[in-house]
Design a protein around this motif. Sequence first.
Motif, PDB file in Angstrom:
ATOM      1  N   VAL A 272      35.580  82.260  32.391  1.00  0.00           N
ATOM      2  CA  VAL A 272      35.352  81.660  31.073  1.00  0.00           C
ATOM      3  C   VAL A 272      35.832  82.681  30.043  1.00  0.00           C
ATOM      4  O   VAL A 272      35.530  83.870  30.163  1.00  0.00           O
ATOM      5  CB  VAL A 272      33.844  81.351  30.859  1.00  0.00           C
ATOM      6  N   GLY A 273      36.588  82.218  29.037  1.00  0.00           N
ATOM      7  CA  GLY A 273      37.096  83.141  28.026  1.00  0.00           C
ATOM      8  C   GLY A 273      36.415  82.936  26.687  1.00  0.00           C
ATOM      9  O   GLY A 273      35.642  81.986  26.503  1.00  0.00           O
ATOM     10  N   THR A 274      36.693  83.848  25.756  1.00  0.00           N
ATOM     11  CA  THR A 274      36.217  83.626  24.397  1.00  0.00           C
ATOM     12  C   THR A 274      37.079  82.507  23.807  1.00  0.00           C
ATOM     13  O   THR A 274      38.252  82.350  24.188  1.00  0.00           O
ATOM     14  CB  THR A 274      36.396  84.890  23.534  1.00  0.00           C
ATOM     15  N   PRO A 275      36.527  81.718  22.876  1.00  0.00           N
ATOM     16  CA  PRO A 275      37.361  80.697  22.252  1.00  0.00           C
ATOM     17  C   PRO A 275      38.630  81.327  21.666  1.00  0.00           C
ATOM     18  O   PRO A 275      39.710  80.736  21.754  1.00  0.00           O
ATOM     19  CB  PRO A 275      36.457  80.135  21.149  1.00  0.00           C
ATOM     20  N   ALA A 276      38.496  82.547  21.136  1.00  0.00           N
ATOM     21  CA  ALA A 276      39.662  83.211  20.533  1.00  0.00           C
ATOM     22  C   ALA A 276      40.786  83.379  21.548  1.00  0.00           C
ATOM     23  O   ALA A 276      41.969  83.295  21.215  1.00  0.00           O
ATOM     24  CB  ALA A 276      39.246  84.570  19.980  1.00  0.00           C
ATOM     25  N   ALA A 277      40.425  83.595  22.809  1.00  0.00           N
ATOM     26  CA  ALA A 277      41.451  83.838  23.830  1.00  0.00           C
ATOM     27  C   ALA A 277      42.118  82.549  24.272  1.00  0.00           C
ATOM     28  O   ALA A 277      43.301  82.537  24.620  1.00  0.00           O
ATOM     29  CB  ALA A 277      40.813  84.537  25.027  1.00  0.00           C
ATOM     30  N   MET A 278      41.383  81.446  24.296  1.00  0.00           N
ATOM     31  CA  MET A 278      41.875  80.277  25.007  1.00  0.00           C
ATOM     32  C   MET A 278      41.966  78.989  24.212  1.00  0.00           C
ATOM     33  O   MET A 278      42.578  78.019  24.675  1.00  0.00           O
ATOM     34  CB  MET A 278      40.982  80.039  26.235  1.00  0.00           C
ATOM     35  N   GLU A 279      41.355  78.976  23.053  1.00  0.00           N
ATOM     36  CA  GLU A 279      41.259  77.729  22.296  1.00  0.00           C
ATOM     37  C   GLU A 279      42.622  77.090  22.032  1.00  0.00           C
ATOM     38  O   GLU A 279      42.747  75.873  21.961  1.00  0.00           O
ATOM     39  CB  GLU A 279      40.552  78.000  20.967  1.00  0.00           C
ATOM     40  N   ALA A 280      43.625  77.934  21.906  1.00  0.00           N
ATOM     41  CA  ALA A 280      44.944  77.448  21.510  1.00  0.00           C
ATOM     42  C   ALA A 280      45.656  76.671  22.613  1.00  0.00           C
ATOM     43  O   ALA A 280      46.659  76.010  22.357  1.00  0.00           O
ATOM     44  CB  ALA A 280      45.794  78.638  21.084  1.00  0.00           C
ATOM     45  N   TYR A 281      45.158  76.769  23.860  1.00  0.00           N
ATOM     46  CA  TYR A 281      45.895  76.170  24.969  1.00  0.00           C
ATOM     47  C   TYR A 281      45.420  74.754  25.255  1.00  0.00           C
ATOM     48  O   TYR A 281      44.257  74.427  25.022  1.00  0.00           O
ATOM     49  CB  TYR A 281      45.772  77.074  26.208  1.00  0.00           C
ATOM     50  N   PRO A 282      46.336  73.930  25.799  1.00  0.00           N
ATOM     51  CA  PRO A 282      45.969  72.533  26.042  1.00  0.00           C
ATOM     52  C   PRO A 282      44.838  72.439  27.066  1.00  0.00           C
ATOM     53  O   PRO A 282      44.922  73.043  28.145  1.00  0.00           O
ATOM     54  CB  PRO A 282      47.255  71.908  26.596  1.00  0.00           C
ATOM     55  N   ALA A 283      43.814  71.733  26.662  1.00  0.00           N
ATOM     56  CA  ALA A 283      42.648  71.610  27.551  1.00  0.00           C
ATOM     57  C   ALA A 283      42.307  70.144  27.729  1.00  0.00           C
ATOM     58  O   ALA A 283      42.660  69.307  26.910  1.00  0.00           O
ATOM     59  CB  ALA A 283      41.465  72.338  26.942  1.00  0.00           C
ATOM     60  N   THR A 284      41.653  69.858  28.821  1.00  0.00           N
ATOM     61  CA  THR A 284      41.013  68.552  28.954  1.00  0.00           C
ATOM     62  C   THR A 284      39.517  68.844  28.945  1.00  0.00           C
ATOM     63  O   THR A 284      39.116  70.009  29.017  1.00  0.00           O
ATOM     64  CB  THR A 284      41.398  67.855  30.270  1.00  0.00           C
ATOM     65  N   VAL A 285      38.703  67.806  28.907  1.00  0.00           N
ATOM     66  CA  VAL A 285      37.259  68.030  28.869  1.00  0.00           C
ATOM     67  C   VAL A 285      36.663  67.495  30.164  1.00  0.00           C
ATOM     68  O   VAL A 285      37.117  66.493  30.711  1.00  0.00           O
ATOM     69  CB  VAL A 285      36.645  67.348  27.626  1.00  0.00           C
ATOM     70  N   ILE A 286      35.667  68.193  30.640  1.00  0.00           N
ATOM     71  CA  ILE A 286      35.009  67.800  31.886  1.00  0.00           C
ATOM     72  C   ILE A 286      33.509  67.718  31.641  1.00  0.00           C
ATOM     73  O   ILE A 286      32.960  68.481  30.842  1.00  0.00           O
ATOM     74  CB  ILE A 286      35.349  68.809  33.017  1.00  0.00           C
TER      75      ILE A 286
END
Lengths: 830, 236
Positions: free
Chosen positions: A648-662
């Motif tokens: 799990v990353g900080t939002p700062a690290a990963m927020e920018a990448y395309p995500a889906t929701v689970i």
Amino acid sequence: MRVLRFVWQAIQRDWKSGELGVLGLALVVAVASVTSVGFFTDRVSKAMQLQASTLLAADLLVSSSEPIPSEIIQKADELGLLTAETREFPSVIVKDDETQLVGVKAVSEYYPLRGQLSLTDQPFGDERPAGKVPESGNIWIDPRLVGLLDLTVGDTLQLGQREFTVSALLAFEPDRGGNMFSFAPRVMFHLGDLESTGLVTFASRVAYHFLLAGDAPQLATFSRWLEPRKGALNVSLNDVSNARPEMRVALERSQSFLGLAALVAVILSGAAVAVSAQGFSTKQATAAAVMRSFGASRHFVLLTVCLRLLVIAMFASLLGSGIGFLVQQLLTDMMSNLFVMSIPPPSLTPLLAGLLTGFITLVGFALPPVVRVRQVPVMRVLRDDLGITPPSAWIVTLAVLAAIGILMVWQANSFVLAALVITGSVGALVALGITGFVLMLLLKRFPGSSLTGWRFGLTSLVRRSQGSTLQMAAFGLGLMALLLLSIVRVDVLNAWQRELPDDAPNVFIVNIKPEDAEHVKAYLAGLGVEMAELYPMIRGRLVAINDQPVAGEDYSSDPETERLVSREFNLSYADKPREDNPVIEGEWWRGDDRMKSLFSVEKDIAERLGVGLGDRLTFRVAGDEVSAVINNIREVQWDSFRVNFFVVGTPAAMEAYPATVITSFYLDKSRQGELAALIKTFPGITVIDVDALIQRVKGMMDRAASSVEYVFLFTLVAGIVVLLAAVQASRGERVKEAALLRALGAGRYKILQSLVAEFALLGLIAGLLGATAAGGIGWLLSDQVFHLKYDFNPSLWIVGVSAGVVGIGIAGVMATRSVLAVSPLQSLKK
Amino acid sequence: MLQPGERITNHLPAEAVLTAKHVSKTVAGPGGELTILDCVDLEISAGEVVAITGPSGSGKSTLLGILAGLDLPSEGAVQLLGHALVGSDEDERAAIRAGKVGFVFQSFQLLPSFTALENVMLPMELAGLPNTRQQAQDILQRIGLMDRAAHYPAQLSGGEQQRVALARAFAVKPRILFADEPTGNLDGATGARVVQQMFDLRDELGTTLVLVTHDAQLASRCDKRYEMISGRLMAA
């Protein structure tokens, strides 16, 4: 020859006189309990292993990205193993010009070798076992496709160059394992139809699986044969132990529980043997002195005593093993309806284990006092007061610890568990010794001590301080075991079962678009699902650790890590820590740290990758590299069925990448049909019903718990026998003392009073100490071995003291009550 | 089995079978060192019957134990059947006794799990003699206890137990027999019967007898009498 003849005659005498009866009985009980537990756990473990092997649909699974080499198939045939084949690859089905990505699985006859496929005619409808593989021209499809392509049973669909008829919906596939969120809806057809689809060409991405099942020795032979050839043949080999993590945890825990049951039996046996051996060696003192006065050497005396014990141990072990076998048969019959399949027969190993247990228990617990026989002063023939000197406490402790250690490590197959139980036992013994000493001091000051009635009973504990301490230790250990079984076991099992409550999530929804998330949540709320937690999920492949490139092959020594590194990780990001993911190293990000690129890594994966706080991981996500430093390590309960992530990353690290929701949640089976409308509204989402899987895990936990209960029931019986053996050991002395009191004019009531007082007090102290020790061991086991939260249960002390006072009081009085019936003259003459 | 009246062939008159020179025994007590035996000298010839009398606690039993090699003196030397006991270890002393030394104890010391017959067989078994059962039966017959052969000690009276002990002591036809208060636990009539049987067997086998006793009548039947007073041995 002379020694052997002498020993044989002595054994005949022992048999006639019952001299070694108590010791022999203790050994029979010891061996019977260990072998019955051994046979039974062997069979239950095998049954559970078999149950777990349904997750692979086989006992062993050979996988490759190329066709399975013929020599592997040939070897399996040679060994007479059952085999089946499957091929899996992604493809697209077409129905009325609509297309859908699917996970294709072509299966041969006999698939699955373990477990069963379930079919249904409509999504969430009644399930029925498939019993066979799809017939040629037929296809079984994932119920999700009903919503996605508006398909129903009887429709046709196109797959490659071939047209198939949908003959059923595939409700459950035992080996659906792997990453359940990564694959597209399943379609399954007969392997014979594969070629006609024209889909498998030289460049196709096909996973070839070769399934094997059979008897353990043949499987082991096969594994041994394949293991060194895996690399050259480019295949991987899986067995149940590296199947789904939640199942593995359940299996490992139940084995630990069963191991614990065997350990308790071992301790109880040892206590019984030690008490009996002490009595035996005292009785042998005079005989040894007389024999030596007539010219026997010390060596001869010792040899004859040891050989007698050895022969007794051999007979007792054989008898105990026989009884153990019969008892486990009874237990297995009682358990058989709990298992879907018949319980496999036991192996012979527990029999050998029983014989060895008898021997080790005898050597560890009985030998130190018995070898002192050679030290008996021969002058004892002239002076009765010259007795046998007790062995050095260090030697006894070391021998007992060594015996317990060997038996425990062997029985529990876990150093940690063995070390904990040994620590608990030694701690309990030290506590018993100290408390006994303090008690003696207190009782000595007891005001108005009297020589009759209940005060006599109390002071007789002081007068026999050594014997009392030994008995306190035996009773304390016995009670500790009983409490461990009756209360701690329930608490620990409850704590375990609490981890998978009835409302554990049974439905996962993946591939939710972030913009649809709130709508989905609102829809679920309408279904009565409250607080469905939504988590962003990003897929990424680990490419570097501390800027050093990594690949799956770097972990070839550990297949599971190799697999993990070779495929994409499910990553997530979060601002706040989760309560069910405790941080065990480092700290969750707060304040300014949230603006940095940081990772939180799950404990096991951190260990597997050999990374810790401060290490930098780099993942490739959607063509970009995401790099962050590990800021904390989390613990995750994989068997909770909640959504969890390795990284799990900080939002700062990963927020920018395309995500889906689970998300995952619990929805009653009867309402799951309503999810069809959700799929219609949001066609992109994937609903995964894990109810079947969860029921399997729960079923396995329940069975494991039941089997442990039955095994503990047997150990409970062993504990009661030990208590009786300890009372029996001091019976002679007590009978004589009571007879003397009667001869001197004490009434039967007074004697009864003194016996009740003595045994009740002994029981009280043993109960207190047993309860404290059991509580401590329970906590240690929960915390250190099973990793469960343990709440101290006050009833432990209430039950411990009551059981001690009443149980030992009654047992003691029952065992010595004969003095009230036999004339004092008769008792004294003995 | 020897017939009544038959003399033993290994009877060596005038030869010293047991000598004790300057034998002392001291033990550590709560109030310092305690002297139990004080420079005891003694010589016993083969076939002699010797009585050692004295009050309780005078050191009689300790002396008997040292003479038989069951214990060692603090000082002095003991020679039993030509073997020096001081300097030998426990097992060497046991080997000297095996088959050649018999014992009768005040508290009988019959093994409770052995029948009367088995108790008698025990020293013969230990000495590795053949036909032990037959010989044990013969000697029990001889002392009139054959009907009690299968009984355990707890099923025998005190007198019977001591007679079994006597049979056990004589079973190996010992060259020397030590008896510690053989009648101490018996009433007068029973004690007299046991003593008579002991002397009969002794006469038959020519065994050297060393008796520790309180019984003046028994002491009076012995060839030599000594008295122990406070650890010192004096001719009575």
